[in-house]
Design a protein around this motif. Structure first.
Motif, PDB file in Angstrom:
ATOM      1  N   THR A   1       0.823  -1.214   0.000  1.00  0.00           N
ATOM      2  CA  THR A   1       0.000   0.000   0.000  1.00  0.00           C
ATOM      3  C   THR A   1       0.851   1.256   0.000  1.00  0.00           C
ATOM      4  OG1 THR A   1      -0.187  -0.158   2.401  1.00  0.00           O
ATOM      5  CG2 THR A   1      -2.018  -1.048   1.102  1.00  0.00           C
ATOM      6  N   ASP A   2       2.136   1.106   0.320  1.00  0.00           N
ATOM      7  CA  ASP A   2       3.062   2.245   0.281  1.00  0.00           C
ATOM      8  C   ASP A   2       3.743   2.378  -1.076  1.00  0.00           C
ATOM      9  OD1 ASP A   2       4.647  -0.009   0.432  1.00  0.00           O
ATOM     10  OD2 ASP A   2       5.745   0.627   2.214  1.00  0.00           O
ATOM     11  N   GLY A   3       3.340   1.533  -2.042  1.00  0.00           N
ATOM     12  CA  GLY A   3       3.905   1.614  -3.380  1.00  0.00           C
ATOM     13  C   GLY A   3       5.185   0.829  -3.581  1.00  0.00           C
ATOM     14  N   VAL A   4       5.659   0.154  -2.558  1.00  0.00           N
ATOM     15  CA  VAL A   4       6.907  -0.607  -2.637  1.00  0.00           C
ATOM     16  C   VAL A   4       6.619  -2.008  -3.183  1.00  0.00           C
ATOM     17  CG1 VAL A   4       8.791  -1.607  -1.266  1.00  0.00           C
ATOM     18  CG2 VAL A   4       7.922   0.679  -0.733  1.00  0.00           C
ATOM     19  N   PRO A   5       7.379  -2.460  -4.198  1.00  0.00           N
ATOM     20  CA  PRO A   5       7.235  -3.843  -4.658  1.00  0.00           C
ATOM     21  C   PRO A   5       7.683  -4.802  -3.553  1.00  0.00           C
ATOM     22  CG  PRO A   5       8.502  -2.529  -6.238  1.00  0.00           C
ATOM     23  CD  PRO A   5       8.344  -1.707  -4.990  1.00  0.00           C
TER      24      PRO A   5
ATOM     25  N   PHE B   1       2.955 -10.527   6.346  1.00  0.00           N
ATOM     26  CA  PHE B   1       4.408 -10.448   6.289  1.00  0.00           C
ATOM     27  C   PHE B   1       4.837 -10.343   4.835  1.00  0.00           C
ATOM     28  CE2 PHE B   1       3.164 -13.152   9.895  1.00  0.00           C
ATOM     29  CZ  PHE B   1       3.710 -12.425  10.937  1.00  0.00           C
ATOM     30  N   SER B   2       5.885  -9.570   4.565  1.00  0.00           N
ATOM     31  CA  SER B   2       6.411  -9.459   3.204  1.00  0.00           C
ATOM     32  C   SER B   2       7.836  -8.920   3.259  1.00  0.00           C
ATOM     33  CB  SER B   2       5.534  -8.533   2.360  1.00  0.00           C
ATOM     34  OG  SER B   2       5.542  -7.215   2.885  1.00  0.00           O
ATOM     35  N   ALA B   3       8.527  -9.089   2.137  1.00  0.00           N
ATOM     36  CA  ALA B   3       9.892  -8.569   2.011  1.00  0.00           C
ATOM     37  C   ALA B   3       9.923  -7.584   0.850  1.00  0.00           C
ATOM     38  CB  ALA B   3      10.869  -9.711   1.768  1.00  0.00           C
ATOM     39  N   ALA B   4      10.499  -6.416   1.078  1.00  0.00           N
ATOM     40  CA  ALA B   4      10.629  -5.416   0.015  1.00  0.00           C
ATOM     41  C   ALA B   4      11.641  -5.902  -1.012  1.00  0.00           C
ATOM     42  CB  ALA B   4      11.055  -4.069   0.598  1.00  0.00           C
ATOM     43  N   VAL B   5      11.336  -5.637  -2.275  1.00  0.00           N
ATOM     44  CA  VAL B   5      12.229  -5.988  -3.372  1.00  0.00           C
ATOM     45  C   VAL B   5      12.959  -4.722  -3.792  1.00  0.00           C
ATOM     46  CG1 VAL B   5      12.378  -6.900  -5.714  1.00  0.00           C
ATOM     47  CG2 VAL B   5      10.658  -7.788  -4.134  1.00  0.00           C
ATOM     48  N   GLY B   6      14.272  -4.740  -3.736  1.00  0.00           N
ATOM     49  CA  GLY B   6      15.035  -3.547  -4.113  1.00  0.00           C
ATOM     50  C   GLY B   6      14.978  -2.499  -3.026  1.00  0.00           C
ATOM     51  N   ALA B   7      15.205  -1.259  -3.405  1.00  0.00           N
ATOM     52  CA  ALA B   7      15.203  -0.152  -2.440  1.00  0.00           C
ATOM     53  C   ALA B   7      13.775   0.186  -2.050  1.00  0.00           C
ATOM     54  CB  ALA B   7      15.891   1.067  -3.036  1.00  0.00           C
ATOM     55  N   GLY B   8      13.517   0.318  -0.743  1.00  0.00           N
ATOM     56  CA  GLY B   8      12.190   0.648  -0.250  1.00  0.00           C
ATOM     57  C   GLY B   8      11.942   2.142  -0.296  1.00  0.00           C
ATOM     58  N   ALA B   9      10.707   2.506  -0.559  1.00  0.00           N
ATOM     59  CA  ALA B   9      10.321   3.917  -0.575  1.00  0.00           C
ATOM     60  C   ALA B   9      10.107   4.403   0.845  1.00  0.00           C
ATOM     61  CB  ALA B   9       9.042   4.094  -1.387  1.00  0.00           C
TER      62      ALA B   9
ATOM     63  N   ASP C   1       0.675   9.220   6.143  1.00  0.00           N
ATOM     64  CA  ASP C   1      -0.677   9.384   5.610  1.00  0.00           C
ATOM     65  C   ASP C   1      -1.238   8.075   5.060  1.00  0.00           C
ATOM     66  OD1 ASP C   1      -0.412  12.057   6.202  1.00  0.00           O
ATOM     67  OD2 ASP C   1       0.156  12.630   4.166  1.00  0.00           O
ATOM     68  N   VAL C   2      -0.371   7.113   4.781  1.00  0.00           N
ATOM     69  CA  VAL C   2      -0.786   5.854   4.185  1.00  0.00           C
ATOM     70  C   VAL C   2      -0.851   4.793   5.274  1.00  0.00           C
ATOM     71  CG1 VAL C   2      -0.179   4.075   2.508  1.00  0.00           C
ATOM     72  CG2 VAL C   2       0.322   6.467   2.004  1.00  0.00           C
ATOM     73  N   LYS C   3      -2.004   4.128   5.385  1.00  0.00           N
ATOM     74  CA  LYS C   3      -2.128   3.029   6.336  1.00  0.00           C
ATOM     75  C   LYS C   3      -1.535   1.787   5.697  1.00  0.00           C
ATOM     76  CE  LYS C   3      -6.202   4.486   8.864  1.00  0.00           C
ATOM     77  NZ  LYS C   3      -7.546   4.103   9.305  1.00  0.00           N
ATOM     78  N   THR C   4      -0.569   1.201   6.378  1.00  0.00           N
ATOM     79  CA  THR C   4       0.072  -0.003   5.856  1.00  0.00           C
ATOM     80  C   THR C   4      -0.013  -1.129   6.888  1.00  0.00           C
ATOM     81  OG1 THR C   4       2.235   0.669   6.694  1.00  0.00           O
ATOM     82  CG2 THR C   4       1.702   1.321   4.444  1.00  0.00           C
ATOM     83  N   GLY C   5      -0.278  -2.317   6.405  1.00  0.00           N
ATOM     84  CA  GLY C   5      -0.333  -3.487   7.271  1.00  0.00           C
ATOM     85  C   GLY C   5       0.786  -4.458   6.993  1.00  0.00           C
ATOM     86  N   GLY C   6       1.713  -4.053   6.136  1.00  0.00           N
ATOM     87  CA  GLY C   6       2.832  -4.921   5.789  1.00  0.00           C
ATOM     88  C   GLY C   6       3.850  -4.973   6.904  1.00  0.00           C
ATOM     89  N   ILE C   7       4.133  -6.166   7.383  1.00  0.00           N
ATOM     90  CA  ILE C   7       5.165  -6.393   8.398  1.00  0.00           C
ATOM     91  C   ILE C   7       6.394  -6.821   7.604  1.00  0.00           C
ATOM     92  CG2 ILE C   7       5.817  -7.719  10.432  1.00  0.00           C
ATOM     93  CD1 ILE C   7       2.662  -8.194  10.733  1.00  0.00           C
ATOM     94  N   ARG C   8       7.329  -5.898   7.437  1.00  0.00           N
ATOM     95  CA  ARG C   8       8.442  -6.117   6.517  1.00  0.00           C
ATOM     96  C   ARG C   8       9.574  -6.927   7.137  1.00  0.00           C
ATOM     97  NH1 ARG C   8       7.588  -2.227   2.384  1.00  0.00           N
ATOM     98  NH2 ARG C   8       5.448  -2.705   1.843  1.00  0.00           N
ATOM     99  N   GLU C   9      10.048  -7.860   6.331  1.00  0.00           N
ATOM    100  CA  GLU C   9      11.148  -8.744   6.706  1.00  0.00           C
ATOM    101  C   GLU C   9      12.309  -8.508   5.749  1.00  0.00           C
ATOM    102  OE1 GLU C   9       8.321 -12.622   7.302  1.00  0.00           O
ATOM    103  OE2 GLU C   9       8.557 -11.765   5.310  1.00  0.00           O
ATOM    104  N   ARG C  10      13.505  -8.924   6.155  1.00  0.00           N
ATOM    105  CA  ARG C  10      14.611  -8.980   5.206  1.00  0.00           C
ATOM    106  C   ARG C  10      14.284 -10.077   4.203  1.00  0.00           C
ATOM    107  NH1 ARG C  10      19.373 -10.065   9.167  1.00  0.00           N
ATOM    108  NH2 ARG C  10      17.883 -11.703   9.434  1.00  0.00           N
ATOM    109  N   ARG C  11      14.865 -10.026   3.035  1.00  0.00           N
ATOM    110  CA  ARG C  11      14.521 -10.987   1.983  1.00  0.00           C
ATOM    111  C   ARG C  11      14.783 -12.431   2.402  1.00  0.00           C
ATOM    112  NH1 ARG C  11      15.767  -9.005  -3.990  1.00  0.00           N
ATOM    113  NH2 ARG C  11      14.155 -10.521  -4.453  1.00  0.00           N
TER     114      ARG C  11
END
Length: 184
Positions: A120-124, A141-149, A154-164
């Motif tokens: 929801t933050d636009g990050v792949p 749960f998810s892992a960002a691909v590449g550089a994170g934005a 203002d953006v509600k996000t529910g992604g619990i980010r992990e290292r790849r």
């Protein structure tokens, strides 16, 4: 008459306690077949609300009172995840970076997965493992691909980010129907 009334009340109380116990037993039973979960996957709902002290000297130690059997344990206060096998052995523990929306403490099950998506933050992101939603915001749960934005508040996000590498481990472990225990 008073003795009869108290006997009826005692009987009704015993029936209510028995019903609650039966419902608690059903809630702790195996994952419903419709979810396609692994057989034998279960977690104790009573363990979810346990507030037993954690061993703060070992931040990687699995908190006591986090359930039994195969499960993912997520601590919203410690921003930490444990992948626990059906013999209660931690297969992997790691830190995470939560989104702006936390899931309530409770017992959930993995309900959907996506190999790749856009947060929801636009990050792949990759290896998305979802287990609930809060006010229309998917939590998982998810892992960002590449550089994170930069995530704006203002953006509600529910992604619990992990290292790849942690995301890869979560993806292999947390299939549909695996319990997710959220603790403080």
């Amino acid at each position: 008459m008073a003795g009869t009334s108290s006997g009826i009340v005692a009987g009704l109380t015993a029936a209510a306690v028995g019903t609650v116990g039966f419902l608690a037993y059903q809630a702790s039973a195996n994952v419903p077949p419709g979810l396609g979960g692994k057989s034998g996957a279960s977690a104790s709902p009573s363990a979810v609300v346990s507030r037993a002290p954690r061993d703060r000297g070992h931040p990687g130690a699995l908190p006591t009172g986090s359930g039994k059997g195969e499960r993912v344990v997520y601590s919203v206060d410690d921003d930490r995840v444990w992948l626990v096998d059906d013999h209660n052995r931690v297969q992997r523990g790691f830190g995470v970076r939560p989104g702006s929306v936390d899931p309530p403490v409770g017992l959930y099950w993995v309900t959907s997965r996506s190999h790749t998506a856009t947060g929801t933050d636009g990050v792949p992101v990759e290896h998305v493992v979802r287990f609930t939603s809060v006010d229309g915001v998917a939590i998982g749960f998810s892992a960002a691909v590449g550089a994170g934005a930069d995530t704006t508040m203002d953006v509600k996000t529910g992604g619990i980010r992990e290292r790849r590498e942690d995301g890869d481990a979560m993806w292999r472990f947390a299939t549909i129907g695996v319990p997710v225990v959220v603790i403080r």
